[in-house]
Write a protein that holds these residues in place. Structure first.
Motif, PDB file in Angstrom:
ATOM      1  N   THR A   1      -2.702  -8.066  -6.048  1.00 40.70           N
ATOM      2  CA  THR A   1      -1.760  -7.794  -4.972  1.00 40.70           C
ATOM      3  C   THR A   1      -1.310  -6.337  -5.014  1.00 40.70           C
ATOM      4  O   THR A   1      -1.283  -5.642  -3.994  1.00 40.70           O
ATOM      5  CB  THR A   1      -0.551  -8.736  -5.080  1.00 40.70           C
ATOM      6  OG1 THR A   1      -1.001 -10.089  -5.099  1.00 40.70           O
ATOM      7  CG2 THR A   1       0.406  -8.546  -3.921  1.00 40.70           C
ATOM      8  N   ARG A   2      -0.969  -5.878  -6.200  1.00 42.06           N
ATOM      9  CA  ARG A   2      -0.466  -4.515  -6.373  1.00 42.06           C
ATOM     10  C   ARG A   2      -1.507  -3.474  -5.987  1.00 42.06           C
ATOM     11  O   ARG A   2      -1.183  -2.416  -5.454  1.00 42.06           O
ATOM     12  CB  ARG A   2      -0.049  -4.346  -7.839  1.00 42.06           C
ATOM     13  CG  ARG A   2       0.722  -3.113  -8.175  1.00 42.06           C
ATOM     14  CD  ARG A   2       1.529  -3.292  -9.468  1.00 42.06           C
ATOM     15  NE  ARG A   2       0.744  -3.811 -10.571  1.00 42.06           N
ATOM     16  CZ  ARG A   2       0.964  -4.994 -11.179  1.00 42.06           C
ATOM     17  NH1 ARG A   2       1.938  -5.793 -10.761  1.00 42.06           N
ATOM     18  NH2 ARG A   2       0.225  -5.376 -12.197  1.00 42.06           N
ATOM     19  N   ARG A   3      -2.772  -3.777  -6.240  1.00 42.63           N
ATOM     20  CA  ARG A   3      -3.856  -2.801  -5.997  1.00 42.63           C
ATOM     21  C   ARG A   3      -4.788  -3.279  -4.883  1.00 42.63           C
ATOM     22  O   ARG A   3      -5.962  -2.917  -4.861  1.00 42.63           O
ATOM     23  CB  ARG A   3      -4.642  -2.593  -7.301  1.00 42.63           C
ATOM     24  CG  ARG A   3      -3.830  -1.962  -8.409  1.00 42.63           C
ATOM     25  CD  ARG A   3      -4.556  -2.034  -9.759  1.00 42.63           C
ATOM     26  NE  ARG A   3      -5.900  -1.488  -9.709  1.00 42.63           N
ATOM     27  CZ  ARG A   3      -6.801  -1.661 -10.691  1.00 42.63           C
ATOM     28  NH1 ARG A   3      -6.497  -2.359 -11.770  1.00 42.63           N
ATOM     29  NH2 ARG A   3      -8.009  -1.133 -10.584  1.00 42.63           N
TER      30      ARG A   3
ATOM     31  N   ALA B   1       6.677 -12.413   1.095  1.00 44.87           N
ATOM     32  CA  ALA B   1       6.809 -11.077   0.504  1.00 44.87           C
ATOM     33  C   ALA B   1       5.455 -10.563   0.030  1.00 44.87           C
ATOM     34  O   ALA B   1       5.097  -9.396   0.262  1.00 44.87           O
ATOM     35  CB  ALA B   1       7.800 -11.112  -0.661  1.00 44.87           C
ATOM     36  N   ALA B   2       4.677 -11.424  -0.622  1.00 47.17           N
ATOM     37  CA  ALA B   2       3.356 -11.018  -1.095  1.00 47.17           C
ATOM     38  C   ALA B   2       2.435 -10.697   0.077  1.00 47.17           C
ATOM     39  O   ALA B   2       1.656  -9.730   0.027  1.00 47.17           O
ATOM     40  CB  ALA B   2       2.755 -12.122  -1.965  1.00 47.17           C
TER      41      ALA B   2
ATOM     42  N   VAL C   1       3.306  -9.620   3.100  1.00 48.06           N
ATOM     43  CA  VAL C   1       3.732  -8.345   3.678  1.00 48.06           C
ATOM     44  C   VAL C   1       3.205  -7.183   2.837  1.00 48.06           C
ATOM     45  O   VAL C   1       2.669  -6.200   3.367  1.00 48.06           O
ATOM     46  CB  VAL C   1       5.265  -8.293   3.798  1.00 48.06           C
ATOM     47  CG1 VAL C   1       5.744  -6.875   4.114  1.00 48.06           C
ATOM     48  CG2 VAL C   1       5.753  -9.265   4.871  1.00 48.06           C
ATOM     49  N   TYR C   2       3.329  -7.302   1.517  1.00 52.52           N
ATOM     50  CA  TYR C   2       2.853  -6.236   0.626  1.00 52.52           C
ATOM     51  C   TYR C   2       1.360  -6.000   0.824  1.00 52.52           C
ATOM     52  O   TYR C   2       0.897  -4.855   0.865  1.00 52.52           O
ATOM     53  CB  TYR C   2       3.156  -6.623  -0.822  1.00 52.52           C
ATOM     54  CG  TYR C   2       3.020  -5.489  -1.806  1.00 52.52           C
ATOM     55  CD1 TYR C   2       4.137  -4.725  -2.168  1.00 52.52           C
ATOM     56  CD2 TYR C   2       1.798  -5.173  -2.373  1.00 52.52           C
ATOM     57  CE1 TYR C   2       4.013  -3.673  -3.073  1.00 52.52           C
ATOM     58  CE2 TYR C   2       1.674  -4.123  -3.276  1.00 52.52           C
ATOM     59  CZ  TYR C   2       2.781  -3.380  -3.625  1.00 52.52           C
ATOM     60  OH  TYR C   2       2.658  -2.336  -4.511  1.00 52.52           O
ATOM     61  N   CYS C   3       0.612  -7.087   0.959  1.00 54.12           N
ATOM     62  CA  CYS C   3      -0.838  -6.955   1.158  1.00 54.12           C
ATOM     63  C   CYS C   3      -1.178  -6.345   2.512  1.00 54.12           C
ATOM     64  O   CYS C   3      -2.095  -5.524   2.623  1.00 54.12           O
ATOM     65  CB  CYS C   3      -1.510  -8.324   1.015  1.00 54.12           C
ATOM     66  SG  CYS C   3      -1.583  -8.929  -0.692  1.00 54.12           S
TER      67      CYS C   3
ATOM     68  N   GLY D   1      -1.157   2.219  -3.636  1.00 55.64           N
ATOM     69  CA  GLY D   1       0.049   1.718  -3.004  1.00 55.64           C
ATOM     70  C   GLY D   1      -0.160   1.612  -1.527  1.00 55.64           C
ATOM     71  O   GLY D   1      -1.236   1.935  -1.004  1.00 55.64           O
ATOM     72  N   PRO D   2       0.876   1.160  -0.790  1.00 54.42           N
ATOM     73  CA  PRO D   2       0.750   1.055   0.661  1.00 54.42           C
ATOM     74  C   PRO D   2       0.406   2.404   1.277  1.00 54.42           C
ATOM     75  O   PRO D   2       0.974   3.431   0.929  1.00 54.42           O
ATOM     76  CB  PRO D   2       2.141   0.571   1.093  1.00 54.42           C
ATOM     77  CG  PRO D   2       2.696  -0.100  -0.119  1.00 54.42           C
ATOM     78  CD  PRO D   2       2.154   0.677  -1.282  1.00 54.42           C
TER      79      PRO D   2
ATOM     80  N   LEU E   1       0.564  -4.221   4.172  1.00 52.43           N
ATOM     81  CA  LEU E   1       0.851  -2.789   4.114  1.00 52.43           C
ATOM     82  C   LEU E   1      -0.228  -2.019   3.365  1.00 52.43           C
ATOM     83  O   LEU E   1      -0.284  -0.788   3.448  1.00 52.43           O
ATOM     84  CB  LEU E   1       2.222  -2.551   3.472  1.00 52.43           C
ATOM     85  CG  LEU E   1       3.409  -3.057   4.295  1.00 52.43           C
ATOM     86  CD1 LEU E   1       4.715  -2.820   3.552  1.00 52.43           C
ATOM     87  CD2 LEU E   1       3.456  -2.404   5.677  1.00 52.43           C
ATOM     88  N   GLN E   2      -1.099  -2.736   2.657  1.00 47.84           N
ATOM     89  CA  GLN E   2      -2.241  -2.098   1.993  1.00 47.84           C
ATOM     90  C   GLN E   2      -3.554  -2.361   2.724  1.00 47.84           C
ATOM     91  O   GLN E   2      -4.617  -2.019   2.219  1.00 47.84           O
ATOM     92  CB  GLN E   2      -2.358  -2.584   0.554  1.00 47.84           C
ATOM     93  CG  GLN E   2      -1.178  -2.178  -0.313  1.00 47.84           C
ATOM     94  CD  GLN E   2      -1.408  -2.580  -1.749  1.00 47.84           C
ATOM     95  OE1 GLN E   2      -2.105  -1.894  -2.502  1.00 47.84           O
ATOM     96  NE2 GLN E   2      -0.852  -3.693  -2.136  1.00 47.84           N
TER      97      GLN E   2
END
Length: 305
Positions: A220-222, A261-262, A264-266, A3-4, A268-269
């Motif tokens: 994206t999630r990982r 949104a995708a 930003v999520y990336c 996760g982030p 943060l990781q």
């Protein structure tokens, strides 16, 4: 599942993620521990994925690039032949498409990359003033690494499986993230063994390239497992089909919010370069992340002061 990651008190990345630090790329210096670079897409192709040829003419391509820079883009990525299946583009024609745009932007102050998988195109573009080669095939051309070594350019090494311009129906992975990470590790080792310096390397997991929507969502999630490789990570998410399918048959012009949104999520990781069509909106999102994380100061302070 990653996760982030958290941040240290001073806003720098937490110790669990490799620090990348400062990188000089062309005319720009980036502190990738505290900064996100926005790469604007400019394609000189009549069949481009998003703009469908709207910037195919030279003057329109140059105007689009300069407009993106005015909107805050740090980086312009110029393409003359898309990765997707289709007839092969002669190398001479691809050179004719991209080199004049590179030459016209040589004084822009932005980082200039060329999206190509041909070493001959890369060499011509770098001679015209480009700083980076964005290779969506993971160094498929055996001469590409040599061009990078000769010129000192940066190289984006991207995960994909298909031969250039060929279909790859129904891609299958046991663990898409693990296999993408292993591919990138192998191709980076290939580049380093041929004399490319680690400081020249950027990696890209290749969202939607020979991957279906569930694969791209898992990447994206990982994404932290990709950024943990320790190289600046580029994500090319903008308006892709996995965004449209996730939101409900959204056309390419209706995917801006999902794309941001995708992205930003990336970030943060640990992603530090985002390749986009919608520059102004993405620049604002990235600068807001930097402000929230304490990596940069607000432009001004007035409210309740």
């Amino acid at each position: 599942m990653s996760g982030p990651a958290a941040s240290d008190a001073d806003g720098a990345p937490a110790s669990g993620r490799p620090a990348i630090g400062r990188r000089t790329i062309g005319p720009r210096e980036f502190d990738f521990d505290r900064q996100v670079a926005v790469m604007a897409i400019v394609n000189r192709t009549p069949d481009s994925f998003y703009d469908r040829g709207r910037t195919d003419a030279l003057d329109l391509a140059v105007d689009a690039a300069r407009r993106a820079i005015d909107e805050g883009a740090d980086w312009i990525d110029i393409g003359g032949a898309k990765f997707a299946p289709g007839p092969a583009i002669p190398v001479a024609e691809e050179i004719d498409r991209v080199v004049p745009v590179v030459a016209a932007l040589a004084d822009s102050g932005a980082v200039i990359s060329v999206d190509t998988f041909h070493a001959e195109v890369a060499r011509a573009a770098l001679a015209a003033g480009a700083h980076v080669i964005n290779d969506t095939t993971g160094l498929h051309d055996p001469d590409m690494a040599a061009v990078v070594v000769e010129t000192g350019a940066a190289i984006v090494i991207t995960h994909s499986l298909a031969e250039p311009r060929t279909a790859y129906p129904k891609p299958s992975y046991g663990d898409v993230v693990g296999e993408v990470a292993a591919f990138l590790t192998d191709r980076v080792a290939h580049a380093l063994a041929r004399g490319v310096a680690p400081e020249q390397v950027i990696v890209d997991p290749g969202h939607d390239l020979n991957k279906h929507t569930l694969h791209s969502l898992e990447l994206t999630r990982r994404l932290g497992e990709i950024t943990a490789l320790g190289y600046p990570t580029l994500v090319a998410l903008s308006n892709k089909d996995f965004v449209g399918e996730s939101l409900g048959r959204r056309d390419r012009g209706e995917r801006v919010e999902g794309s941001i949104a995708a992205a930003v999520y990336c970030v943060l990781q640990g992603a530090r370069i985002v390749r986009v069509h919608n520059v102004r909106e993405t620049v604002d999102a990235m600068r807001m992340i930097e402000a929230i994380e304490g990596w940069r100061e607000p432009v001004f302070l007035e409210h309740n002061r």
